[in-house]
Enzyme design. Structure first.
Site, PDB file in Angstrom:
ATOM      1  N   PHE A 175       0.885  -1.195   0.058  1.00 49.27           N
ATOM      2  CA  PHE A 175       0.027  -0.049   0.222  1.00 49.27           C
ATOM      3  C   PHE A 175       1.133   1.084  -0.005  1.00 49.27           C
ATOM      4  CE2 PHE A 175       0.201   1.841   4.557  1.00 49.27           C
ATOM      5  CZ  PHE A 175       0.526   0.144   4.573  1.00 49.27           C
ATOM      6  N   GLY A 177      10.092  -2.289   1.462  1.00 41.87           N
ATOM      7  CA  GLY A 177       7.837  -2.336   1.063  1.00 41.87           C
ATOM      8  C   GLY A 177       7.064  -1.744   1.611  1.00 41.87           C
ATOM      9  N   LYS A 178       6.279  -1.676   0.881  1.00 42.33           N
ATOM     10  CA  LYS A 178       4.937  -0.916   1.838  1.00 42.33           C
ATOM     11  C   LYS A 178       3.898  -2.612   2.214  1.00 42.33           C
ATOM     12  CE  LYS A 178       2.891   2.853   3.256  1.00 42.33           C
ATOM     13  NZ  LYS A 178       3.578   3.569   4.495  1.00 42.33           N
ATOM     14  N   ILE A 179       4.735  -3.210   2.651  1.00 48.15           N
ATOM     15  CA  ILE A 179       3.923  -4.469   2.181  1.00 48.15           C
ATOM     16  C   ILE A 179       2.866  -5.016   4.197  1.00 48.15           C
ATOM     17  CG2 ILE A 179       4.362  -7.150   2.469  1.00 48.15           C
ATOM     18  CD1 ILE A 179       6.888  -6.701   1.139  1.00 48.15           C
TER      19      ILE A 179
END
Ligand code: PMP
Length: 309
Positions: free
Chosen positions: A37, A160-162
């Protein structure tokens, strides 16, 4: 509690009324956190009758980086994502500060249960909400060092925006809340200061702004990067280098930064007050930050996208 919900959401490939934006219970991301996101902010400037979104290109470029880790097929280009954002804000007629949440996720695969993400189709959504302070900005924030460690990059990519990785953030935030703190600072596995539960961190020592490097398992924050540049432009010295826990206790000032948190001064770490309660550097950076995001600094206007013509 009354929640004011937006009128429209973007789902898959079109705008739909908020009530119709639904996903099946078999959605892979719901079970395993297989989503990525972004979080953007838009700032309303009443004098200019304009809403400015802060660095959307950088946010969507990072979203395109994040999808690579989870093999998510994000079918919109950065420019298309910017256009969806503009349309979304206009359709909802926002004339206030907003938070924008795009989410690219693994939908329902042929097997429903299982870890093989290579064959699971991808989906996408974006919504925006009226949004105010995430943490207090006035300088009274008391934080703890979390007993949870920041997930190492070799476990889940930190840059990463995981979605699944945010369980780590929630554990730290819950621990802080239950212990009476406003938020938490993560250490890396080897004991370096990493970042807040969902925001980057700066310390100030003898007038120099210092922030941990990207290899200390931080998210490569867009506000962090912006502030490094703004500080340099203001002639404030900066350092990007590992920070030890003990350095938090001897810092003159500390603050969190990020899209959600904006720029929140920290007053105490592990119940120890910071050395300089007048926070001159933090206050200067905060003043600049809010002037920039509201479109009051010509020099940085290229970081903003105006929504209304
Ligand atoms: N770290 C984490 C874990 C985050 O989730 C965020 C975003 N809220 C940040 C740092 C700050 O990043 P940005 O400045 O790009 O919002």
């Amino acid at each position: 509690m009354e929640i004011s919900l937006p009128k429209f959401c973007f789902l898959e490939d079109k705008f739909v009324p908020w009530e119709d934006a639904k996903v099946p219970v078999s959605t892979h991301a719901l079970h395993y956190g297989t989503a990525v996101f972004a979080g953007l902010r838009g700032y309303w400037n009443g004098k200019q009758n304009q809403l400015y979104v802060f660095r959307p290109r950088d946010h969507f470029e990072r979203l395109h980086d994040s999808v690579r880790f989870l093999l998510i097929d994000l079918k919109f280009s950065v420019d298309e994502l910017i256009n969806i954002t503009k349309e979304l804000i206009k359709k909802n007629e926002f004339k206030c500060d907003v938070y924008i949440r795009p989410l690219a996720f693994k939908a329902t695969g042929p097997k429903i249960v299982g870890m093989d993400i290579t064959k699971i189709p991808s989906s996408f959504l974006m919504f925006a909400l009226e949004f105010g302070e995430y943490l207090p900005l006035g300088g009274g924030l008391s934080v703890c060092t979390s007993t949870w460690r920041r997930i190492p990059d070799v476990g889940i990519p930190a840059r990463g925006k995981i979605s699944g990785a945010y369980v780590n953030s929630c554990l730290a935030k819950a621990e802080a809340t239950l212990s009476g703190f406003g938020d938490a600072i993560f250490l890396t596995e080897d004991g370096h200061v990493s970042e807040g539960s969902a925001m980057n961190l700066f310390i100030v020592r003898k007038g120099t702004l210092i922030t941990p490097p990207v290899y200390d398992d931080i998210l490569e924050g867009i506000v962090r990067r912006s502030l490094l540049q703004v500080a340099a432009d203001l002639g404030i010295p900066t350092e990007v280098r590992p920070i030890q826990r003990s350095e938090l206790y001897v810092s003159d000032e500390l603050f969190f930064c990020g899209t959600g948190v904006q720029l929140a001064p920290i007053a105490k770490v592990d119940n120890r007050p910071i050395k300089d309660a007048t926070m001159p550097v933090t206050k200067k950076m905060q003043e600049e930050f809010f002037a920039i995001v509201r479109g009051e600094r010509e020099k940085y206007k290229h970081w903003l996208i105006p929504i209304y013509e």
